[in-house]
Design a protein around this motif. Structure first.
Motif, PDB file in Angstrom:
ATOM      1  N   GLN A 139     -19.518 -13.849  91.977  1.00 33.35           N
ATOM      2  CA  GLN A 139     -19.854 -15.190  92.803  1.00 33.35           C
ATOM      3  C   GLN A 139     -20.362 -16.083  91.727  1.00 33.35           C
ATOM      4  O   GLN A 139     -20.114 -17.389  91.978  1.00 33.35           O
ATOM      5  N   HIS A 140     -21.163 -15.838  90.494  1.00 29.75           N
ATOM      6  CA  HIS A 140     -21.537 -16.806  89.536  1.00 29.75           C
ATOM      7  C   HIS A 140     -20.388 -17.313  89.202  1.00 29.75           C
ATOM      8  O   HIS A 140     -20.271 -18.716  88.716  1.00 29.75           O
ATOM      9  N   LEU A 141     -19.232 -16.565  88.627  1.00 31.31           N
ATOM     10  CA  LEU A 141     -18.171 -17.139  88.060  1.00 31.31           C
ATOM     11  C   LEU A 141     -17.401 -18.039  89.017  1.00 31.31           C
ATOM     12  O   LEU A 141     -16.837 -19.088  88.500  1.00 31.31           O
ATOM     13  N   LEU A 142     -17.206 -17.613  90.282  1.00 33.40           N
ATOM     14  CA  LEU A 142     -16.490 -18.484  91.209  1.00 33.40           C
ATOM     15  C   LEU A 142     -17.183 -19.926  91.138  1.00 33.40           C
ATOM     16  O   LEU A 142     -16.409 -20.986  91.294  1.00 33.40           O
ATOM     17  N   LYS A 143     -18.688 -19.794  91.291  1.00 30.16           N
ATOM     18  CA  LYS A 143     -19.424 -21.164  91.452  1.00 30.16           C
ATOM     19  C   LYS A 143     -18.892 -21.823  90.106  1.00 30.16           C
ATOM     20  O   LYS A 143     -18.995 -23.008  90.385  1.00 30.16           O
TER      21      LYS A 143
END
Lengths: 288, 131
Positions: free
Chosen positions: A221-225
């Motif tokens: 999720q952090h990466l996608l953000k």
């Protein structure tokens, strides 16, 4: 009690200094926490002697308040000893034993001194015990502070160390990620990357996760953000260095990476980034 | 009431948001812009938000709806110069503005618009976006 406390210790410290020092060092060496590999006997002896002198001066001043200015030299000395022990790798118990092991030899001397007056002996023992307990607690506190600041500094260093954004080419940035991504780190990483994108005006950023050991939904999720934020600013992200296990994990977790360009290796990602910026790499001799 | 100026540049419209957006200003912009697209037959809209430092979910949504409305009116929209803090805020709010084109600078945004519109039926002398 204040005055008796000081006057009781005073003659002992003045008259029996060498005996006390010898007994104290023996007691410390006998303790299970004694580490001859970390501290030399000379050093220990010096520390003990310095401490006894400072203690004597503080007791001579007549003040029983350990937090008072008369005890400042004692506190400074203890703080420096405690700090050096913390750095040398002593445990909390070993550091506190420095003070607590003084009790036994001191009490023995008190017993000799006041053998014929049990009331004074009891009073003196109590006063001395309280004094040493306070000093012991002070040592522990300083030790704890030293360790805390050490841990904090290491954390900060790790945070700085782990988020370098490098420029690969005109308009191409790379962000090699190493280590586990937690919320604090990924926040720093995201801000760093976006700031660099603005500063350099780069349209492509390669996020390389070869060094990321595990991937969970939170990390994904952090990466996608990060990718979404970069896209909002007008930059494209390529995620590279996805190892087979991680690819399996991502699919099993049901993370949707379909909106993001992914490449197996940094080299592939770099070629793609060059293509997007309109460059191509050719070997001058080949192809003729 | 203050309004955000909309500048016409050949077949494009330029909007530069230089003040803090509040809700009524954003709504007024939405109305003015759609009217202007219709009026000028603009084929592209470039919104420069490089001076915008604060956004909330409402402003984020307005940016999204402006882009959608412009598309309905057959005009491409590019949002340029979004600040990192604004981008992070929008992502944290769960608004990644799908369907909105973005660019780092006005120059790149113009290139994207020209490419998106492609060859158009011109009257021989296409002046281009220089003015």
């Amino acid at each position: 009690m204040n005055t008796t406390g000081s006057t009781g210790l005073r003659p002992i410290l003045e008259r029996h200094e060498s005996t006390l020092l010898a007994n104290w060092i023996t007691a410390q060496k006998a303790a299970p926490t004694y580490r001859p590999d970390l501290i030399k006997e000379n050093e220990l002896r010096d520390q003990c002697r310095d401490f006894l002198r400072a203690l004597m001066q503080a007791v001579q001043s007549g003040s029983q308040n350990v937090d008072g200015s008369e005890w400042q030299p004692v506190r400074d000395l203890l703080a420096s000893i405690s700090r050096s022990r913390g750095k040398q790798g002593f445990s909390t118990t070993a550091t506190a034993t420095f003070i607590f092991s003084l009790k036994e030899p001191l009490f023995q001397l008190l017993q000799q001194e006041y053998a014929n007056d049990p009331k004074v002996l009891a009073e003196q023992t109590w006063a001395t015990s309280v004094l040493l307990d306070r000093l012991g607690l002070y040592v522990t506190e300083v030790y704890q502070q030293t360790r805390d600041s050490l841990i904090q500094r290491q954390q900060e260093e790790m945070l700085e160390l782990s988020t370098p954004v490098v420029k690969l080419w005109e308009g191409v940035l790379a962000l090699p990620l190493i280590g586990t991504l937690d919320s604090a780190r990924s926040q720093t990483i995201m801000e760093n990357l976006l700031q660099k994108i603005v500063e350099s005006g780069s349209e492509t950023a390669i996020i390389d996760i070869t060094g990321v050991p595990t991937m969970d939904t939170l990390t994904a999720q952090h990466l996608l953000k990060t990718v979404a934020a970069a896209r909002l600013m007008g930059a494209d992200c390529i995620i590279s260095g996805i190892r087979p296990q991680i690819a399996q994990t991502i699919v099993h977790l049901g993370v949707d990476l379909s909106g993001v360009t992914t490449k197996a290796s940094m080299a592939d990602a770099f070629i793609l980034a060059l293509k997007r910026t309109g460059f191509a790499i050719t070997r001058p001799t080949a192809g003729r | 009431m203050e309004r955000i100026p909309i500048i016409r540049m050949s077949k494009f419209l330029l909007v530069s948001i230089q003040v803090d957006m509040h809700d009524r200003l954003a709504l007024a912009l939405q109305e003015d812009l759609t009217a202007k697209i219709n009026e000028t037959n603009a084929r592209g809209v470039l919104i420069d938000i490089s001076s915008l430092e604060l956004v909330d979910s409402f402003i984020g949504r307005i940016i999204g709806t402006i882009a959608s409305m412009a598309r309905v009116l057959d005009a491409e929209t590019v949002v340029v110069g979004m600040q990192p803090a604004v981008a992070i805020t929008l992502v944290e709010l769960g608004m990644s503005l799908p369907g909105v084109r973005t660019a780092l600078t006005v120059e790149r945004g113009m290139q994207i618009l020209e490419r998106a519109i492609g060859p158009t039926v011109t009257e021989g002398t296409d002046a281009g976006p220089e003015e």
